[in-house]
Design a protein around this motif. Structure first.
Motif, PDB file in Angstrom:
ATOM      1  N   ASN A  82      41.164  64.062  29.079  1.00 46.52           N
ATOM      2  CA  ASN A  82      40.699  63.267  30.221  1.00 46.52           C
ATOM      3  C   ASN A  82      39.378  62.573  29.878  1.00 46.52           C
ATOM      4  O   ASN A  82      39.214  61.369  30.123  1.00 46.52           O
ATOM      5  CB  ASN A  82      40.533  64.185  31.445  1.00 46.52           C
ATOM      6  CG  ASN A  82      40.253  63.401  32.707  1.00 46.52           C
ATOM      7  OD1 ASN A  82      40.686  62.255  32.848  1.00 46.52           O
ATOM      8  ND2 ASN A  82      39.522  63.998  33.625  1.00 46.52           N
ATOM      9  N   LYS A  83      38.465  63.321  29.265  1.00 49.26           N
ATOM     10  CA  LYS A  83      37.171  62.739  28.861  1.00 49.26           C
ATOM     11  C   LYS A  83      37.367  61.688  27.780  1.00 49.26           C
ATOM     12  O   LYS A  83      36.749  60.628  27.791  1.00 49.26           O
ATOM     13  CB  LYS A  83      36.227  63.848  28.342  1.00 49.26           C
ATOM     14  CG  LYS A  83      35.712  64.775  29.436  1.00 49.26           C
ATOM     15  CD  LYS A  83      34.899  65.904  28.821  1.00 49.26           C
ATOM     16  CE  LYS A  83      34.546  66.949  29.877  1.00 49.26           C
ATOM     17  NZ  LYS A  83      34.000  68.168  29.278  1.00 49.26           N
ATOM     18  N   LYS A  86      38.777  58.438  29.191  1.00 44.41           N
ATOM     19  CA  LYS A  86      37.731  57.691  29.922  1.00 44.41           C
ATOM     20  C   LYS A  86      36.733  57.040  28.962  1.00 44.41           C
ATOM     21  O   LYS A  86      36.251  55.940  29.207  1.00 44.41           O
ATOM     22  CB  LYS A  86      36.986  58.621  30.882  1.00 44.41           C
ATOM     23  CG  LYS A  86      37.776  58.954  32.132  1.00 44.41           C
ATOM     24  CD  LYS A  86      37.001  59.899  33.036  1.00 44.41           C
ATOM     25  CE  LYS A  86      37.817  60.218  34.287  1.00 44.41           C
ATOM     26  NZ  LYS A  86      37.187  61.283  35.078  1.00 44.41           N
ATOM     27  N   ARG A  87      36.426  57.730  27.868  1.00 47.65           N
ATOM     28  CA  ARG A  87      35.382  57.265  26.948  1.00 47.65           C
ATOM     29  C   ARG A  87      35.881  56.196  25.974  1.00 47.65           C
ATOM     30  O   ARG A  87      35.146  55.299  25.602  1.00 47.65           O
ATOM     31  CB  ARG A  87      34.827  58.460  26.170  1.00 47.65           C
ATOM     32  CG  ARG A  87      33.522  58.187  25.406  1.00 47.65           C
ATOM     33  CD  ARG A  87      32.969  59.435  24.749  1.00 47.65           C
ATOM     34  NE  ARG A  87      33.769  59.878  23.625  1.00 47.65           N
ATOM     35  CZ  ARG A  87      34.449  61.018  23.584  1.00 47.65           C
ATOM     36  NH1 ARG A  87      34.415  61.842  24.606  1.00 47.65           N
ATOM     37  NH2 ARG A  87      35.156  61.357  22.522  1.00 47.65           N
ATOM     38  N   LYS A  91      42.349  51.758  29.639  1.00 51.60           N
ATOM     39  CA  LYS A  91      43.310  52.451  30.506  1.00 51.60           C
ATOM     40  C   LYS A  91      44.463  52.952  29.644  1.00 51.60           C
ATOM     41  O   LYS A  91      44.714  52.445  28.545  1.00 51.60           O
ATOM     42  CB  LYS A  91      43.840  51.535  31.614  1.00 51.60           C
ATOM     43  CG  LYS A  91      44.546  50.287  31.119  1.00 51.60           C
ATOM     44  CD  LYS A  91      45.022  49.429  32.290  1.00 51.60           C
ATOM     45  CE  LYS A  91      45.578  48.093  31.786  1.00 51.60           C
ATOM     46  NZ  LYS A  91      46.106  47.279  32.876  1.00 51.60           N
TER      47      LYS A  91
END
Length: 377
Positions: A82-83, A86-87, A91
């Motif tokens: 998840n991290k 995002k990083r 998308k």
């Protein structure tokens, strides 16, 4: 379960009752601790092991104190992913997952662009859709350090013995692998495997019939026809498309070296460097298209390979760079995407530019063979 009772002990992922001991081995492995320090602590600090090792070990004991099952490990991995998403991505999108039965085990066969991210993102999609994560096929060529083996087997990976060379040993290893994949599927565990050995470094995604012949070894043992046995496996092709090709320059260097000097021998730690780059580099938009289970009657490995390839090529999501490199009219690309792609290409060494452009162009040209209206995207 004793090793005599467990015929897959040397290749399978760890079970729940093996998780705690594996984590303990990792915490006590100096090489693993030093890698964690290198990528998570300031350089001046990570260069002083007698300070950093106790510090990192203490943090890991706290972090992993409540981790005792495979599901716990999967939840930890999901948080990390998840991290990472995002990083390093703009998308990550999925198509086709809503058409699959969440209670059915599938054999996912995908194109292969990144060593670890490809199956990780397949799992990320399944996790989003509340489906069980896959068991992941990984070549023993990647298991260069004990801590990598531990990490992979903790994360539901099983070992493909690529380093076996003697014909009898190779057949024994492939038969065991074929049987393991089948037994996993019938026990409700989905499998991920790449469509061929190694990543597609030139952008050409093509299924190796030898992989499909390996799958049939267990069917032959059961005296089943190729087409009938393959239907049982519930094969779902997966097409993974990165806006920015992972490790593009490193892949191009390897291709360039092969073109000009013949063979290319990887240096020690090169695969690890590729894994780290795949995790840390910007990927832009990543799309994973999950295909339809193959129900059509394929009577040979070659016929099945073509069926898989058609789904992978047809559902491959073309990004702006694919259109630009493919020579599509630039009017179909919005200007920020064009500028971003051209800026990325400007940082590629001149001698490698044609090879990197070809990586992006290949999916566009292959889709054009199927659909002549690609430029009207």
């Amino acid at each position: 379960m004793s090793e005599l009772e467990d015929k897959y002990a040397d290749i399978r992922p760890y079970n729940d009752d093996e998780v705690t001991a594996s984590l303990s081995r990792l915490i006590n492995d100096n090489a693993f601790i030093d890698v964690i320090a290198k990528y998570n602590l300031p350089r001046f600090l990570s260069a002083v092991p007698f300070i950093t090792r106790p510090l990192v070990r203490s943090q890991l004991r706290k972090k992993w104190g409540s981790v005792s099952t495979v599901e716990d490990v999967q939840n930890e991995v999901a948080q990390y992913l998840n991290k990472l998403v995002k990083r390093t991505t703009s998308k990550v999108t999925f198509s086709g997952l809503d058409k699959l039965d969440p209670n059915q085990a599938y054999l996912f066969i995908s194109n292969h662009r990144d060593i670890v991210l490809d199956p990780a993102l397949v799992n990320w999609g399944l996790f989003q859709y509340k489906m069980k994560t896959v068991r992941i096929a990984i070549g023993d060529n990647l298991l260069q350090r004990p801590y990598i083996t531990e990490l992979m087997r903790l994360n539901k990976s099983f070992i493909v013995k690529r380093s076996t060379k003697a014909p009898k040993e190779m057949l024994r290893a492939l038969t065991q692998l074929s049987s393991y994949i089948y037994d996993s599927l019938i026990s409700g565990n989905s499998i991920w495997i790449a469509q061929k050995e190694g990543r597609a470094k030139d952008g050409f995604d093509q299924t190796d019939p030898a992989l499909l012949k390996m799958l049939q070894l267990n069917g032959r043992k059961q005296k089943k026809q190729f087409g009938d046995y393959i239907k049982e496996l519930k094969i779902v092709p997966v097409s993974i498309s990165y806006q920015y090709e992972p490790c593009a320059i490193a892949k191009a260097k390897e291709l360039y070296h092969k073109q000009h000097h013949g063979e290319y021998t990887k240096s020690a730690g090169e695969d690890i460097a590729s894994i780290v780059e795949g995790f840390s580099a910007a990927k832009g938009h990543v799309h994973l298209a999950f295909g339809e289970p193959i129900e059509s009657h394929c009577d040979s490995a070659e016929e099945l390979a073509k069926t898989i390839d058609k789904q992978i090529v047809d559902s491959f999501y073309l990004h702006p760079g694919n259109y630009i490199a493919g020579g599509c009219k630039k009017e179909v690309i919005n200007s920020p995407d064009t500028i971003t792609f051209e800026q990325r290409m400007a940082s590629v060494p001149d001698e490698l530019k044609p090879l990197v452009l070809a990586m992006y162009a290949k999916p566009f040209h292959r889709k054009t063979e199927i659909n002549t209206n690609n430029c009207e995207h």
